[in-house]
Design an enzyme around this catalytic site. Structure first.
Site, PDB file in Angstrom:
ATOM      1  N   ALA A  96       0.741  -1.339  -0.125  1.00  0.00           N
ATOM      2  CA  ALA A  96      -0.097  -0.012  -0.026  1.00  0.00           C
ATOM      3  C   ALA A  96       0.814   1.229  -0.194  1.00  0.00           C
ATOM      4  O   ALA A  96       0.280   2.210  -0.509  1.00  0.00           O
ATOM      5  CB  ALA A  96      -0.748  -0.107   1.114  1.00  0.00           C
ATOM      6  N   GLU A 146       2.303   2.870  -7.112  1.00  0.00           N
ATOM      7  CA  GLU A 146       2.191   2.162  -8.494  1.00  0.00           C
ATOM      8  C   GLU A 146       1.855   3.084  -9.455  1.00  0.00           C
ATOM      9  O   GLU A 146       2.465   2.580 -10.457  1.00  0.00           O
ATOM     10  CB  GLU A 146       0.812   1.154  -8.256  1.00  0.00           C
ATOM     11  CG  GLU A 146       1.191  -0.019  -7.119  1.00  0.00           C
ATOM     12  CD  GLU A 146       0.533   0.356  -5.771  1.00  0.00           C
ATOM     13  OE1 GLU A 146       0.201   1.464  -5.797  1.00  0.00           O
ATOM     14  OE2 GLU A 146       0.394  -0.527  -4.929  1.00  0.00           O
ATOM     15  N   ASP A 187      28.350  28.452 -28.380  1.00  0.00           N
ATOM     16  CA  ASP A 187      28.822  29.492 -29.565  1.00  0.00           C
ATOM     17  C   ASP A 187      27.332  29.684 -30.240  1.00  0.00           C
ATOM     18  O   ASP A 187      26.470  28.803 -30.629  1.00  0.00           O
ATOM     19  CB  ASP A 187      29.769  28.881 -30.333  1.00  0.00           C
ATOM     20  CG  ASP A 187      30.008  29.820 -31.441  1.00  0.00           C
ATOM     21  OD1 ASP A 187      30.408  30.830 -31.278  1.00  0.00           O
ATOM     22  OD2 ASP A 187      29.494  29.352 -32.537  1.00  0.00           O
TER      23      ASP A 187
END
Length: 395
Positions: free
Chosen positions: A265, A269, A311
């Protein structure tokens, strides 16, 4: 050079191509999606739940096992689909970029695939040609080459046949032409001296390939999060088991099942799927702006960047001149304000002069090529709606 000699040199020097890393297989891309520490936590939770379900024979645990497994598979499919498309897209672009070259073989000019060029070949160059290898300029008529990809210089470099010092910098080697650069004006001939990975751009490619891939900031943070979750889950299981054993209310199996249920729990997930979707949406938005991203985590790097040192030529600019203002004896107008519907007579005449008194030529691959000022003028004249097609340019 004769064709027979060219074939012999090709077997000695190899094809004129950059040796890149081998294409990533679809299986490797798929397996890479399961290498996230967060995914390891979810797979571990799935395995434990499956074991509990087999022991207790309870359907609820089987359902939870299936849901977590489904989330892991869905996350892998989303990431794999995006990365697979990006990798195949890059491979397709590389195939389309295969250039050709006009060379002298057996005393006759012929067009060949650039991969078969060898040192000693004489390549014919003209406006718009992409130079296929490094070589020495042996003749040239008003030839200028855009070398911004190598030197960062925005203006084309005039080429000649004069010798230069052996220790001259790349930007000062006016008698040399380099692979990947483009002839912007004039024409000439080049004696190929180096091909493939021996060219200047080949040296850059070799250095890039030897650089080790490091995890991105995003991947490191996700790894740290997964580690913290793993330790928290392990600590929770230990606390629950110790407390239950001390109170003695439940059996050892029931204590283990309770601890596992609490630990699962605590595992987020849905987090991997949410992260993958967020990165996928970012990748899609970048694709709309013509930016192809090979790997999903790279998207986050752009958002995490605080300072970019680069650059400007060809990187944060296009390396091309553009029209900013149009000034006549009667008015001065911003170029962006001139459209086919807003032209005045002085600006219209100026557009015609800019487009017709111009030596820039249209090239199907590179657009207008020639002097940067002239290409800027003719591009602006066309965009502003000047009727250049009604007149013939001479000279």
């Amino acid at each position: 050079m004769s064709s027979r000699e060219a074939e012999a040199r090709l077997s000695t020097y190899g094809p004129n191509q950059l040796i890149g890393t081998s294409p990533v297989s679809a299986l490797k891309l798929l397996l890479d999606e399961f290498r996230s520490p967060l995914i390891f936590v979810l797979i571990g939770a799935t395995a434990v739940l499956l074991g509990v379900a087999l022991i207790t024979k309870e359907a609820d645990y089987l359902i939870d096992t299936g849901l977590i497994a489904l989330i892991v598979i869905l996350n892998a499919c989303l990431g794999f689909t995006q990365n697979y498309r990006a990798n195949r897209g890059i491979e397709s672009l590389n195939r389309l970029a295969a250039p050709s070259a006009t060379v002298l073989r057996d005393g006759v000019a012929e067009q060949v695939n650039a991969e078969v060029l060898v040192p000693g070949d004489i390549v014919l160059l003209e406006e718009g040609s992409r130079i296929p290898a490094d070589g020495r300029v042996i003749s040239g008529i008003d030839m200028s080459v855009d070398e911004s990809a190598l030197t960062g210089e925005s203006l084309p470099v005039r080429k000649n046949t004069e010798t230069v010092s052996a220790d001259a910098s790349l930007a000062e080697r006016s008698s040399m032409a380099y692979s990947g650069t483009v002839v912007m004006r004039g024409r000439g001939r080049m004696l190929v001296s180096r091909t493939g990975m021996q060219t200047e751009v080949g040296g850059i490619a070799a250095e890039v390939q030897t650089a080790e891939a490091e995890p991105t900031i995003f991947q490191r943070e996700v790894g740290h999060l997964a580690t913290r979750i793993g330790w928290a889950v392990a600590t929770l299981i230990c606390i629950v088991v110790v407390l239950q054993l001390l109170t003695g209310d439940l059996s050892l199996l029931e204590t283990f099942i309770t601890a596992v249920a609490l630990a699962v729990a605590a595992v987020p997930e849905g987090l991997p799927v949410v992260l993958t979707l967020a990165l996928a949406f970012g990748t899609r938005r970048m694709l709309e702006r013509k930016v192809l991203v090979r790997s999903l985590p790279v998207v986050e790097i752009v958002g995490a960047a605080e300072v970019i040192c680069t650059d400007k030529t060809g990187t944060i600019t296009r390396g091309r001149m553009t029209m900013r203002k149009v000034a006549t004896l009667w008015e001065e107008i911003d170029a962006d304000d001139i459209t086919p519907n807003t032209q005045t007579e002085p600006s219209g005449v100026s557009l015609l002069v800019a487009g017709l008194c111009n030596n820039a030529q249209w090239h199907p691959e590179h657009g207008y090529v020639g002097d940067p000022t002239e290409t800027a003028l003719i591009e602006f004249a066309k965009r502003a709606g000047a009727p250049l097609d009604q007149y013939e340019r001479t000279g």
